[in-house]
Write a protein that holds these residues in place. Sequence first.
Motif, PDB file in Angstrom:
ATOM      1  N   ARG A 210       0.817  -1.227   0.000  1.00 60.29           N
ATOM      2  CA  ARG A 210       0.000   0.000   0.000  1.00 60.29           C
ATOM      3  C   ARG A 210       0.847   1.272   0.000  1.00 60.29           C
ATOM      4  O   ARG A 210       0.544   2.249   0.672  1.00 60.29           O
TER       5      ARG A 210
ATOM      6  N   ARG B  62      -1.639  -7.599 -10.006  1.00 59.59           N
ATOM      7  CA  ARG B  62      -2.595  -6.655  -9.443  1.00 59.59           C
ATOM      8  C   ARG B  62      -2.510  -5.291 -10.121  1.00 59.59           C
ATOM      9  O   ARG B  62      -3.521  -4.620 -10.299  1.00 59.59           O
TER      10      ARG B  62
ATOM     11  N   CYS C  36      -8.746  -1.026 -10.575  1.00 58.42           N
ATOM     12  CA  CYS C  36      -8.053  -1.655  -9.455  1.00 58.42           C
ATOM     13  C   CYS C  36      -8.922  -2.763  -8.888  1.00 58.42           C
ATOM     14  O   CYS C  36     -10.141  -2.583  -8.700  1.00 58.42           O
TER      15      CYS C  36
ATOM     16  N   ASN D  67      -8.909  -3.839  -5.985  1.00 57.25           N
ATOM     17  CA  ASN D  67      -9.279  -3.540  -4.597  1.00 57.25           C
ATOM     18  C   ASN D  67     -10.382  -2.508  -4.492  1.00 57.25           C
ATOM     19  O   ASN D  67     -11.393  -2.718  -3.814  1.00 57.25           O
ATOM     20  N   CYS D  68     -10.182  -1.364  -5.156  1.00 59.99           N
ATOM     21  CA  CYS D  68     -11.106  -0.243  -4.966  1.00 59.99           C
ATOM     22  C   CYS D  68     -11.930   0.108  -6.195  1.00 59.99           C
ATOM     23  O   CYS D  68     -12.867   0.902  -6.108  1.00 59.99           O
TER      24      CYS D  68
ATOM     25  N   CYS E 221      -5.324   3.278  -3.512  1.00 58.54           N
ATOM     26  CA  CYS E 221      -4.873   2.264  -2.538  1.00 58.54           C
ATOM     27  C   CYS E 221      -3.451   2.514  -2.040  1.00 58.54           C
ATOM     28  O   CYS E 221      -3.095   2.055  -0.954  1.00 58.54           O
TER      29      CYS E 221
END
Length: 279
Positions: free
Chosen positions: A188, A243, A252, A254-255, A275
Motif C-alpha cells: 500500500r 494486481r 483496481c 481492490n477499490c 490504494c
Amino acid sequence: MPEYPEMEHYRKLLAERISGQPITDVIVTRPKSINVPEETFQEELIGRTVWFVERRGKMLLFHLDNGKRLLLHLMLGGLIRYESRDLTPDGQPQERPERSVQVSIGFPQGELCFIGLRLGYLHLLTVKEAISQLADLGPEPFDKWLTLEKFKERFKGKRGSLKTALVDQKVIAGIGNCYSDEIAFEARVRPDARIADIEPETWERLYHAMHSVLADAEAQGGYMELPLTNDDTVTGGYNDNCRVYDRGGEPCLNCGGTIVQTEINSRKMFYCPTCQKDR
C-alpha cells in the motif's frame, strides 16, 4: 525480463530434467553469447555432467562435475526451452522455438535445452570467477539472515524512489520491474515514494509483501508466458493475476479506481493512486 519467480520456477523444472545428466552436444550459433572460443566451449562441456542447478538473483548457475560453472543470464528477450528433438546429420536441431536460439545443449535420449540470448549470455567460469562475478549481488529475498531489521538496513542512505532501490540488484537480488510494482501495491505504498519519507510501519509491510508476492508468483510460474516444455502448463500463470503491473487504465481489483501507468527513470511504473500512498 525474468525475475526471481520466473528463474526459480525454471530452476526447479530444469533441475528435475538435467541434474545428474551428461552433456552430449553443444551447438553455438552466436559466439558473442559465450565468453570463450566456440571450440573451447564445446570441448569443456561435452562429456561433463550437470550436478545441480542453482539460482542467484535473476541468473542460473549450472554446476558441472569438473568444478566449473555455467552462468546464464537471460536478460531482456531471453528464453529457455527444453525439448526432445532429433538432430540433422550436420548436428543441427530439426526444429527450434519460434524465437532465435544462440546456444543448444544436448542431453541423452535426444533432449535439447534451447537457450535464446538476445541480450543475455551463457558464460563458462571457474569457481573463483563465478564468485567474483556474483559478489556485488545483494541478499536473496528469502535468505534466512534477511530479517526485517536487515531488510531496512539495505535501504539506509539510499536516495530517490522505492522502486529504483527495489530493482537495484545490489540491494536485494532478484526483484525487477514487475515485482517491484506488485510488492509496492501489496504494501500500500507508491513505487515512486521517496525512501527517506517512508514510514516505519510501511517498511514492515514491504518486507512481508516481498515474501508473499514473490512466493505466490513463483508458485504460479511467474508472469512470463514462455513454457519450458510442451507439457508445461504452469509457466506464465501469474500473468493473469498481476494486481497492477501492465494494467494501466484498468480498474483496481481492490477499490475499482483506475490503475495509473507512468515512468520513473525510464522504467514503466504501475500503481493505484487510491490504494497506495506516498509514504
